[in-house]
Design a protein around this motif. Structure first.
Motif, PDB file in Angstrom:
ATOM      1  N   SER A  60       3.001 -52.234  36.258  1.00 59.07           N
ATOM      2  CA  SER A  60       1.527 -51.775  35.391  1.00 59.07           C
ATOM      3  C   SER A  60       2.252 -50.794  34.278  1.00 59.07           C
ATOM      4  CB  SER A  60       0.389 -51.177  36.410  1.00 59.07           C
ATOM      5  OG  SER A  60       1.101 -50.093  37.063  1.00 59.07           O
ATOM      6  N   GLU A 103       0.151 -52.377  29.436  1.00 59.92           N
ATOM      7  CA  GLU A 103      -1.038 -53.073  29.797  1.00 59.92           C
ATOM      8  C   GLU A 103      -0.781 -54.706  29.909  1.00 59.92           C
ATOM      9  OE1 GLU A 103      -4.264 -52.367  27.210  1.00 59.92           O
ATOM     10  OE2 GLU A 103      -5.578 -53.571  28.248  1.00 59.92           O
ATOM     11  N   LYS A 104      -0.024 -54.773  28.965  1.00 63.89           N
ATOM     12  CA  LYS A 104       0.461 -56.372  29.061  1.00 63.89           C
ATOM     13  C   LYS A 104       1.091 -56.722  30.297  1.00 63.89           C
ATOM     14  CE  LYS A 104       3.571 -58.125  25.866  1.00 63.89           C
ATOM     15  NZ  LYS A 104       4.337 -57.914  24.640  1.00 63.89           N
ATOM     16  N   GLN A 144      -1.644 -56.900  32.811  1.00 64.68           N
ATOM     17  CA  GLN A 144      -2.478 -58.174  32.664  1.00 64.68           C
ATOM     18  C   GLN A 144      -2.053 -59.470  33.193  1.00 64.68           C
ATOM     19  OE1 GLN A 144      -3.037 -58.047  28.450  1.00 64.68           O
ATOM     20  NE2 GLN A 144      -5.010 -56.627  28.459  1.00 64.68           N
ATOM     21  N   LYS A 145      -0.701 -59.584  33.345  1.00 63.64           N
ATOM     22  CA  LYS A 145       0.024 -60.841  33.729  1.00 63.64           C
ATOM     23  C   LYS A 145      -0.453 -61.188  35.121  1.00 63.64           C
ATOM     24  CE  LYS A 145       4.352 -61.272  30.968  1.00 63.64           C
ATOM     25  NZ  LYS A 145       5.714 -60.824  30.900  1.00 63.64           N
ATOM     26  N   PHE A 197      -3.356 -60.538  36.521  1.00 62.74           N
ATOM     27  CA  PHE A 197      -4.384 -61.070  36.624  1.00 62.74           C
ATOM     28  C   PHE A 197      -4.640 -62.375  36.144  1.00 62.74           C
ATOM     29  CE2 PHE A 197      -5.262 -56.494  37.501  1.00 62.74           C
ATOM     30  CZ  PHE A 197      -6.054 -56.835  38.579  1.00 62.74           C
ATOM     31  N   SER A 198      -3.822 -63.044  35.083  1.00 65.69           N
ATOM     32  CA  SER A 198      -3.713 -64.244  34.630  1.00 65.69           C
ATOM     33  C   SER A 198      -3.265 -65.157  35.619  1.00 65.69           C
ATOM     34  CB  SER A 198      -3.138 -64.419  33.253  1.00 65.69           C
ATOM     35  OG  SER A 198      -1.618 -64.317  33.351  1.00 65.69           O
ATOM     36  N   ARG A 231     -12.076 -58.346  41.770  1.00 61.12           N
ATOM     37  CA  ARG A 231     -11.935 -59.099  40.950  1.00 61.12           C
ATOM     38  C   ARG A 231     -11.375 -60.589  41.252  1.00 61.12           C
ATOM     39  NH1 ARG A 231      -8.606 -56.008  36.179  1.00 61.12           N
ATOM     40  NH2 ARG A 231      -8.580 -57.911  34.998  1.00 61.12           N
TER      41      ARG A 231
END
Ligand code: 5AD
Ligand code: SF4
Length: 532
Positions: free
Chosen positions: A95, A98-99, A102-103, A105-106, A186
């Motif tokens: 973490s 941000e990028k 995000q990975k 969560f994808s 989530r």
């Protein structure tokens, strides 16, 4: 590319940086080492169980994953290359920016079930092995009530149905620590959330899942223990990673690591040295000592070894030919470390010393605890070493309030130091960090502009530096063989990538002498001239 520490063009661009490189399962070329097939006597063996483990982020995460794999293999699990084939799917996450965060969560989105969450919860609750995401199908052919493995734009090109039953999905590492139980909200199909400071609890958490628990978490960071396992499933047969210090107490104002990895905990020197001896006996010749601030090492045992003493002791273990360490914090970098390098050719001529900015004003805002001048004093120590030491760094551009003049100071620092490698990043605001509230945010476009200018400058520096190496001969540990005949690759002590030609039949794992015939900005080309 293997799990090397070299920097490619894309790393300078901030897209292939250490924290965001290809998943370990794809980048690791090797699957041998201290691997343990099958279970240990007396352990519960889940017959035929399989796991898939994908790693994002830094070398600490790579190594944590090797230990997590060791824990699972010891319980009778077998590692597989694709999530479709796995009963347990684990993501070890990063973490830092941000990028990177995000990975995951994808990835989790790719595993999203098609049915409503209540339906899934109902099913999962009744399932005998805990949270199971049911049957996975490509989305196009999904039926209500089935969980879907979306077709994803991912190198493994996962598309395949696991018609055989449920999965256990777990999130490990820094995103797990940062988001905590929020991950269950989530992505309700996740059943395990565990941060790195709690990994010593992993065997117990896995046992709870096997026993049918729906959701388990390990989120404490108030531990003074480090994660040690009996078995580590190492990915590279020659280079072994060893975490000697976990967590970070430095509190740089932009960084999530102190929150996600917890406070600093050092491992006892006796235990480190014992493992080094075992690894040397097992055939590993290169040790890489790891820590977020590896040189802040504080031996908790009565021996009270300083970091430089530990380096020396590791270098003196029979069978060890190379010792590396990363990452060093400038504040704790003293001349004793350079003296240890001078005294022991086994300690590699490579130091990664992140500067972050060349401007004292920005360094102060970042809470880096040193000025530009103090940093340059550490560089002077390195340049005063008996043999040339390759120096690399990390730089953040576009920190809040960074003026054009501050940025130019960073550029002039690159000119002054003449780094062999630079990992450059656009500033990314992170949750809970003090810099989040700082005024004068730099627009994304401007950050991009500064990054591009910095990369150009460093590219030119590297090109000129590498060209000067043509005609020199270096020792190379051979760790790759090309499909093209007579083509090999390896790393020098300074960790440069060397591609070279040799008519020999078998060289993997050997130390050879290679003469440089041409230089690129990120690698050297050479020909083998002998063995060492
Ligand atoms: N934004 C951009 N880069 C960051 N790093 C750490 N935190 C951030 C952030 N919030 C970079 C630093 C560090 C490297 C591992 O990642 O340069 O040295
Ligand atoms: Fe983050 Fe600073 Fe610790 Fe490095 S030293 S991990 S940048 S807080």
């Amino acid at each position: 590319m293997g799990k090397s520490f070299d920097i490619g063009l894309e790393q300078l661009a901030g897209t292939g940086v250490p924290e965001e490189k290809a998943p370990a399962s794809e980048s690791g070329r090797y699957n041998v080492g201290l691997s343990v097939e099958g279970a240990q006597p007396g352990m519960a063996v889940p017959q035929g169980q399989t796991f898939y483990l994908e790693t994002f982020g830094c070398q600490m995460n790579d190594h944590d994953s090797e230990k997590v794999a060791g824990v699972l293999v010891a319980r009778g699990y077998r590692q597989v290359e694709r999530p479709e084939a796995a009963k347990v799917i684990l993501y070890n996450t990063c973490s830092i920016r941000e990028k990177a965060a995000q990975k995951v969560f994808s990835r989790l989105g790719e595993l999203r079930p098609v049915a409503s969450e209540e339906e899934i919860s109902g099913k999962l609750g009744a399932a005998s092995t805990g949270a199971q995401a049911g049957v996975f199908l490509p989305q196009k052919s999904a039926q209500p009530g089935m969980a879907v493995l979306h077709e994803a734009n991912h190198p493994s090109q996962r598309k395949i149905v696991n018609a055989g039953g449920g999965k256990i999905i777990g999130v490990l590492g820094c995103v797990a620590q940062q988001e905590g139980e929020g991950i269950f909200e989530r992505a309700p199909w996740v059943s395990l959330v565990c941060g790195s400071a709690s990994y010593r609890k992993l065997p117990q958490l896995i046992a709870e899942l096997e026993a049918g628990n729906r959701r388990v978490t390990g989120l404490d960071t108030d531990t003074d223990e480090t994660f040690e396992t009996e078995i580590t499933r190492r990915d590279n047969p020659w280079r072994a990673y060893l975490t000697i210090i976990e967590g970070c107490d430095k509190a740089c104002s932009y960084c999530v690591v102190p929150f996600t990895r917890g406070p600093e905990r050092s491992r006892a020197s006796v235990s480190i040295l014992e493992e080094v001896r075992q690894l040397a006996e097992a055939g590993y010749s290169e040790m890489q000592l790891l820590g977020q601030t590896v040189n802040s090492y504080a031996d908790p045992s009565a021996r009270k070894m300083r970091f430089s003493e530990l380096l020396t002791a590791v270098a003196e273990v029979r069978g060890i030919r190379r010792v590396r360490f990363t990452t060093s914090h400038p504040r704790d970098f003293g001349k004793d470390i350079v003296e240890a390098i001078d005294a022991h050719p086994t300690i590699c001529d490579q130091v990664h010393l992140p500067v972050q900015s060349g401007s004292t004003a920005v360094l102060r805002a970042m809470a880096r605890t040193y000025t530009r001048e103090e940093y340059l004093e550490k560089i002077a120590l390195l340049k005063g070493a008996r043999r040339p030491i390759s120096i690399s760094t990390d730089v953040i551009v576009g920190f809040p309030g960074e003026t054009e003049k501050d940025f130019e100071e960073t550029l002039s620092l690159l000119d002054e130091v003449q780094y062999d490698n630079v990992f450059a990043f656009k500033y990314s605001p992170r949750p809970n960090t003090p810099s989040l509230k700082m005024a004068d945010a730099i627009p994304e476009e401007e950050k991009g502009r500064r990054l591009a200018i910095l990369m150009d400058r460093q590219r030119e520096i590297q090109r000129v530096r590498n060209e000067k190496l043509v005609g020199e001969t270096f020792e190379v540990l051979v760790d790759g063989k090309s499909r093209r005949e007579n083509q090999w690759s390896g790393h020098t002590s300074s960790n440069r990538v060397m591609n070279f030609t040799s008519p020999e039949q078998e060289l993997l794992g050997d130390y050879v002498q290679v003469k440089v015939v041409s230089a690129m900005q990120n690698s050297l080309m050479g020909e083998m001239v002998g063995r060492t």
